[in-house]
Design a protein around this motif. Structure first.
Motif, short mmCIF file in Angstrom:
data_model
loop_
_atom_site.label_atom_id
_atom_site.label_comp_id
_atom_site.label_asym_id
_atom_site.label_seq_id
_atom_site.Cartn_x
_atom_site.Cartn_y
_atom_site.Cartn_z
N THR A 115 20.49 -23.23 41.53
CA THR A 115 19.75 -23.62 40.37
C THR A 115 19.70 -22.35 39.45
O THR A 115 19.24 -22.87 38.35
CB THR A 115 18.43 -24.17 40.96
N ILE A 116 19.95 -21.50 39.69
CA ILE A 116 20.03 -20.18 38.60
C ILE A 116 21.12 -19.97 37.78
O ILE A 116 22.28 -19.85 38.21
CB ILE A 116 19.58 -18.97 39.39
N ASN A 117 20.87 -20.01 36.16
CA ASN A 117 22.03 -20.18 35.59
C ASN A 117 22.32 -18.76 34.97
O ASN A 117 23.58 -18.27 34.97
CB ASN A 117 21.83 -21.09 34.44
N ASN A 118 21.42 -17.85 34.77
CA ASN A 118 21.81 -16.55 34.37
C ASN A 118 21.83 -15.55 35.31
O ASN A 118 20.89 -15.52 36.26
CB ASN A 118 20.84 -16.03 33.26
N HIS A 119 23.13 -15.04 35.58
CA HIS A 119 23.24 -13.99 36.91
C HIS A 119 22.96 -12.76 36.42
O HIS A 119 23.60 -12.11 35.83
CB HIS A 119 24.80 -14.15 37.15
N ILE A 120 21.68 -12.29 36.73
CA ILE A 120 21.13 -10.82 36.49
C ILE A 120 20.62 -10.73 37.81
O ILE A 120 20.04 -11.27 38.65
CB ILE A 120 20.43 -10.75 35.25
N CYS A 121 20.50 -9.29 37.83
CA CYS A 121 19.54 -8.65 39.09
C CYS A 121 18.03 -9.11 38.80
O CYS A 121 17.78 -8.77 37.77
CB CYS A 121 19.78 -7.28 39.13
N PRO A 122 17.41 -9.72 39.76
CA PRO A 122 16.12 -10.30 39.61
C PRO A 122 15.21 -9.02 39.36
O PRO A 122 14.07 -9.20 39.07
CB PRO A 122 15.83 -11.05 40.86
N MET A 123 15.53 -7.80 39.96
CA MET A 123 14.69 -6.68 39.81
C MET A 123 14.85 -5.75 38.41
O MET A 123 13.74 -5.20 37.95
CB MET A 123 14.64 -5.58 40.85
N CYS A 124 15.99 -5.71 38.25
CA CYS A 124 16.18 -4.56 36.81
C CYS A 124 16.90 -5.43 35.84
O CYS A 124 17.17 -4.55 34.79
CB CYS A 124 16.92 -3.43 37.41
N THR A 125 17.14 -6.43 35.97
CA THR A 125 17.99 -7.44 34.94
C THR A 125 19.35 -6.95 34.60
O THR A 125 19.87 -7.49 33.47
CB THR A 125 17.03 -7.80 33.72
N SER A 126 19.79 -6.22 35.38
CA SER A 126 21.09 -5.56 35.14
C SER A 126 22.32 -6.45 35.60
O SER A 126 21.95 -7.59 36.42
CB SER A 126 21.41 -4.28 35.76
N THR A 127 23.24 -6.44 34.80
CA THR A 127 24.58 -7.34 35.26
C THR A 127 25.42 -6.59 36.31
O THR A 127 26.33 -7.20 36.80
CB THR A 127 25.07 -7.90 34.38
#
Lengths: 137, 116
Positions: A115-127
């Motif tokens: 269900t999650i579309n934007n694939h980023i790290c949940p802790m630091c938002t890095s890709t």
């Protein structure tokens, strides 16, 4: 430079952080680090009574490498018993499961549900992360 | 969407709990407003079995989308995976819940900077 170590697949990490001797007269107890792959090797060979070839296939490594990991694991446990050392289990070179991602930036491990579309790290938002199965390539 | 951080106590100064099923408290935060913090009792830290699954079910009842903890059992992971809950494992031992919330807040500022 030695070649990069292939990651060893394991089914599940051990259910404990470590073992500690009790009833010893030693004042301070040193510890020894048992890797997850060594724990897994001992579990497969001595608890599930698999042959080294079967077990090595499960872990995605060659039989010879499996034998070597198994050997170091046993030696560490023997050393801990004889020298009254604590056994600590540490991560080592393992890949846990297909569905895990490892962030190279903050070392968080996470899953990405459908269900999650934007694939980023949940802790630091890095890709800057990769799946634990692709770390070999 | 809401996020759970496992905690050893019921305020933000308490230590982050590395265990999921047997963490005494769940710190529930709203992703849209990180200052909205609630603490929920986890009733299962002392039960003999199924602590992880029971905790996962409780998390589903709280309608969370993300759980931050140290370790998850494979049964709990299965339940959470099937319900599309994101699992985050971090292995920072000795850190407080407030420190983790701060990390998340930094992200928010970062993403705002990027979008601007």
């Amino acid at each position: 430079m030695p070649p990069k170590k292939k990651l060893r697949k394991i089914v599940a990490p051990p259910d404990f952080k470590g073992f500690k001797p009790y009833g010893t007269t030693k004042e301070s107890i040193d510890s020894i680090d048992l890797f997850y792959e060594e724990y897994e090797a001992i579990k497969l060979a001595d608890y599930k009574l698999m042959t080294h070839l079967e077990a090595s296939k499960l872990m995605g490594i060659s039989r010879a490498t499996f034998a070597r990991i198994y050997e170091t694991g046993r030696r560490k446990i023997a050393k801990a018993l004889v020298e009254t050392l604590q056994i600590k289990t540490v991560f080592g070179n393992v890949a846990l499961d297909k569905s895990w991602y490892l962030c190279n930036n903050c070392e968080a491990k996470f899953t990405i549900p459908k269900t999650i579309n934007n694939h980023i790290c949940p802790m630091c938002t890095s890709t800057n992360f990769e799946t634990t199965t692709n770390l070999n390539s | 969407m809401k996020t759970i951080i496992t905690s050893t106590g019921n305020d933000t100064k308490s230590q982050f709990d590395l265990r999921f099923g047997r963490a005494p408290y769940f710190c529930l935060i709203d992703d849209n407003n990180l200052d909205e913090i609630e603490f929920h009792n986890n009733y299962f830290p002392y039960s003999n079995n199924k602590a992880g699954v029971s905790a996962a079910e409780k998390a589903l009842n709280l309608k969370v989308g993300k759980i931050i903890s140290g370790e998850f059992g494979h049964q709990a992971k299965e339940v959470l995976d099937n319900n599309n809950v994101q699992i985050v494992m971090i292995n920072n031992e000795n850190c407080t819940v407030a420190e983790i919330i701060d990390r998340l807040k930094n992200n928010e500022n970062l993403s705002k900077l990027i979008s601007n």
